[in-house]
Write an enzyme that holds these catalytic residues in place. Structure first.
Site, PDB file in Angstrom:
ATOM      1  N   PHE A 156       0.155  -2.395  -9.096  1.00  0.00           N
ATOM      2  CA  PHE A 156      -0.441  -1.477  -7.819  1.00  0.00           C
ATOM      3  C   PHE A 156       0.332  -2.009  -6.482  1.00  0.00           C
ATOM      4  O   PHE A 156       0.151  -2.884  -6.151  1.00  0.00           O
ATOM      5  CB  PHE A 156      -1.973  -1.757  -7.733  1.00  0.00           C
ATOM      6  CG  PHE A 156      -2.444  -0.640  -6.780  1.00  0.00           C
ATOM      7  CD1 PHE A 156      -2.591   0.460  -6.957  1.00  0.00           C
ATOM      8  CD2 PHE A 156      -2.729  -0.935  -5.501  1.00  0.00           C
ATOM      9  CE1 PHE A 156      -3.088   1.515  -6.241  1.00  0.00           C
ATOM     10  CE2 PHE A 156      -2.882  -0.198  -4.472  1.00  0.00           C
ATOM     11  CZ  PHE A 156      -3.391   1.167  -4.990  1.00  0.00           C
ATOM     12  N   ASP A 241       5.373  -8.295  -3.184  1.00  0.00           N
ATOM     13  CA  ASP A 241       4.284  -7.520  -2.781  1.00  0.00           C
ATOM     14  C   ASP A 241       2.997  -8.442  -2.468  1.00  0.00           C
ATOM     15  O   ASP A 241       2.317  -8.625  -3.480  1.00  0.00           O
ATOM     16  CB  ASP A 241       3.876  -6.311  -3.449  1.00  0.00           C
ATOM     17  CG  ASP A 241       2.822  -5.349  -2.830  1.00  0.00           C
ATOM     18  OD1 ASP A 241       2.348  -5.854  -1.938  1.00  0.00           O
ATOM     19  OD2 ASP A 241       2.246  -4.229  -3.584  1.00  0.00           O
ATOM     20  N   LYS A 274      -3.629  -5.707   4.105  1.00  0.00           N
ATOM     21  CA  LYS A 274      -5.063  -6.031   3.839  1.00  0.00           C
ATOM     22  C   LYS A 274      -5.345  -7.268   4.641  1.00  0.00           C
ATOM     23  O   LYS A 274      -6.089  -6.805   6.022  1.00  0.00           O
ATOM     24  CB  LYS A 274      -5.154  -6.307   2.386  1.00  0.00           C
ATOM     25  CG  LYS A 274      -5.107  -5.470   1.538  1.00  0.00           C
ATOM     26  CD  LYS A 274      -5.794  -5.497   0.038  1.00  0.00           C
ATOM     27  CE  LYS A 274      -5.961  -3.965  -0.666  1.00  0.00           C
ATOM     28  NZ  LYS A 274      -4.963  -3.589  -1.642  1.00  0.00           N
TER      29      LYS A 274
HETATM   30  C1  LIG Z   1      -4.100  -2.667  -1.882  1.00  0.00           C
HETATM   31  C2  LIG Z   1      -2.496  -2.868  -2.029  1.00  0.00           C
HETATM   32  C3  LIG Z   1      -1.559  -2.099  -1.709  1.00  0.00           C
HETATM   33  C4  LIG Z   1      -1.776  -0.698  -0.826  1.00  0.00           C
HETATM   34  O1  LIG Z   1      -2.451  -1.133   0.300  1.00  0.00           O
HETATM   35  P1  LIG Z   1      -3.272   0.190   1.266  1.00  0.00           P
HETATM   36  O2  LIG Z   1      -3.248  -0.502   2.624  1.00  0.00           O
HETATM   37  O3  LIG Z   1      -4.567   0.565   0.361  1.00  0.00           O
HETATM   38  O4  LIG Z   1      -2.208   1.300   1.217  1.00  0.00           O
HETATM   39  C5  LIG Z   1      -0.506  -2.242  -1.949  1.00  0.00           C
HETATM   40  N1  LIG Z   1      -0.089  -3.295  -2.667  1.00  0.00           N
HETATM   41  C6  LIG Z   1      -0.896  -4.328  -3.294  1.00  0.00           C
HETATM   42  C7  LIG Z   1      -0.763  -5.343  -3.991  1.00  0.00           C
HETATM   43  C8  LIG Z   1      -2.285  -3.701  -2.910  1.00  0.00           C
HETATM   44  O5  LIG Z   1      -3.182  -4.836  -3.416  1.00  0.00           O
END
Ligand SMILES: *Cc1c(COP(=O)(O)O)cnc(C)c1O
Length: 430
Positions: A156, A241, A274
């Site tokens: 994700f 990420d 986040k």
């Molecule tokens: C939540 C998340 C995103 C997206 O972040 P948003 O602030 O919701 O756009 C991207 N990568 C990972 C691993 C995430 O957990």
């Protein structure tokens, strides 16, 4: 109340602060908010530390932390004061200008990331925007013969088009195709498959060190170092990420810094969001070293709000509170305590993750029912699948608060099992 004039579509909108019940707010929600999130579970009106309160006066222990966002819990005095002080000093400037908090936060992130000289930061407002910037970085490492981008099944990476192309879930992707091309998804955690897939046609490999939305799945030991080795060998970028797993949540500043892989892995780029602003919206792309940091040149990318003084002041205050409070070590300790406690709970079949990013499986498809039962018992968590629950609480969670959840969990799971078997018996969809 007056009768609306014929043909008039005026909706009476009471002031946001008035004391409505949760049900009254929800009916207004349904009438005014786009239905992408379904019906919200509760209407929350206030938070303090690890607790939040709903519009009906009920208190909940927040074990989800806004999905790994509220690192310092709710209404943390240092964060509140940094945000209000910065808003009262200089709230927004265009990117024709800079401001001290922006520079200080960039420097701080580079130091926490152990980034070599020449490394740089690009600030965004969200995780998905950080991934968009990373996607553009990958395109800048492309050529006619080098155009593939590899990601993993279960990944994700966000909901905007580039980030969505990296995300693997068909239900998120398919309604919006065609997506930006060139992305392939490899089997999760399979080192051989990765090595077989990477050659000189690959521009970048994008990985979550811990897949959050897939139910908190850490990459197996050795995977990151293998990815580093094979991407180096073929001139592909290694992009990590850490939007969910970063900023201290796993007990390290960034999950890829965990012991086992310490010497092996320094990525070419890393995405954050986040937890970075402790609840204030901010994200970042960190690029490692001169060469990668020069791939996107002046004018090739930008943002209006990204890196604004208030968001970056929030980031600095969050990092400062994590450091002065020893909260990484604390998260690691409370995380271990939770793991040990979860292992004793009947029906819990597997536990994954570290620090305060934990996923656990239960012995039936009743995880969504468990979320409802937990809420009724005063605890917020979420399910990432029919059998999987996730905890991503504030890093200030105290051991006795974690303990109150562990004590309540057996009864919560029992209630959920019963509710689930009753709905299943009625032939409701699973
Ligand atoms: C939540 C998340 C995103 C997206 O972040 P948003 O602030 O919701 O756009 C991207 N990568 C990972 C691993 C995430 O957990």
């Amino acid at each position: 109340m007056e009768e609306p004039a014929a043909g008039g579509a005026l909706i009476e909108a009471p002031a946001a602060g008035s004391a409505l019940s949760g049900a009254e707010w929800l009916s207004r929600y349904t009438g005014s908010l786009m239905g992408v999130f379904g019906t919200p579970q509760r209407v929350l009106v206030r938070g303090d530390g690890c607790y939040v309160w709903d519009a009906d006066g009920n208190r909940y222990l927040d074990l989800l932390g806004g999905i790994a966002v509220n690192a310092l819990g709710h209404a943390h005095p240092a964060l509140t004061s940094a945000v209000s002080h910065q808003s009262a000093t200089l709230g927004h400037v265009s990117n024709f200008f800079t401001s001290p908090p922006q520079i200080a936060l960039a420097e701080k992130l580079l130091s926490l990331a152990k980034a070599p000289p020449g490394s740089k930061v690009f600030f965004t407002n969200s995780g998905t925007e950080a991934l968009e910037a990373a996607f553009k970085l990958a395109r800048r490492n492309s050529s006619r013969t080098r155009s593939r981008i590899l990601a993993l099944e279960g990944a994700f990476h966000g909901r905007t088009m580039g980030a969505l192309a990296l995300t693997s879930k068909p239900a998120y992707r398919e309604p919006f195709e065609p997506l930006p091309g060139g992305v392939e998804h490899l089997p999760f955690g399979d080192i051989d498959a990765l090595i077989a897939a990477v050659d000189d046609t690959v521009a970048a490999v994008v990985l979550e060190p811990v897949q959050g939305e897939a139910g908190v799945r850490p990459l197996p030991p050795g995977y990151l170092s293998a990815a580093r080795e094979v991407t180096n060998r073929h001139g592909a970028l290694l992009i990590l990420d850490e939007v969910q797993s970063g900023m201290g949540r796993t007990g390290e500043w960034f999950a890829h810094q965990a012991d086992g892989d310490k010497d092996a892995v320094l990525p070419d780029a890393m995405t954050l969001a986040k937890g970075l602003g402790g609840g204030f919206p901010i994200g970042a792309l960190v690029t490692f070293g001169d060469t990668v940091s020069s791939l996107i040149t002046v004018g090739q990318h930008g943002t209006t709000f990204g890196g604004n003084p208030v968001a970056t002041a929030a980031g600095l205050a969050t990092i400062d509170a994590l450091e002065t409070g020893g909260l990484l070590q604390h998260a690691a300790a409370v995380g271990s305590y939770l793991r040990e406690g979860l292992a004793q709970v009947p029906g819990v079949t597997a536990i994954r993750g570290s620090g305060l990013l934990l996923g656990f499986d239960v012995d039936g498809g009743y995880a969504p029912s468990a979320v409802t039962a937990a809420l009724a018992a005063g605890f917020i968590l979420n399910s990432t699948g029919p059998r999987t629950l996730r905890l991503a609480p504030p890093l200030i969670l105290a051991e006795d608060q974690a303990g109150s959840f562990l004590s309540a969990l057996p009864a919560v799971l029992e209630t959920a099992r019963t509710a689930f078997s009753e709905t299943s018996a009625q032939g409701a969809p699973l």
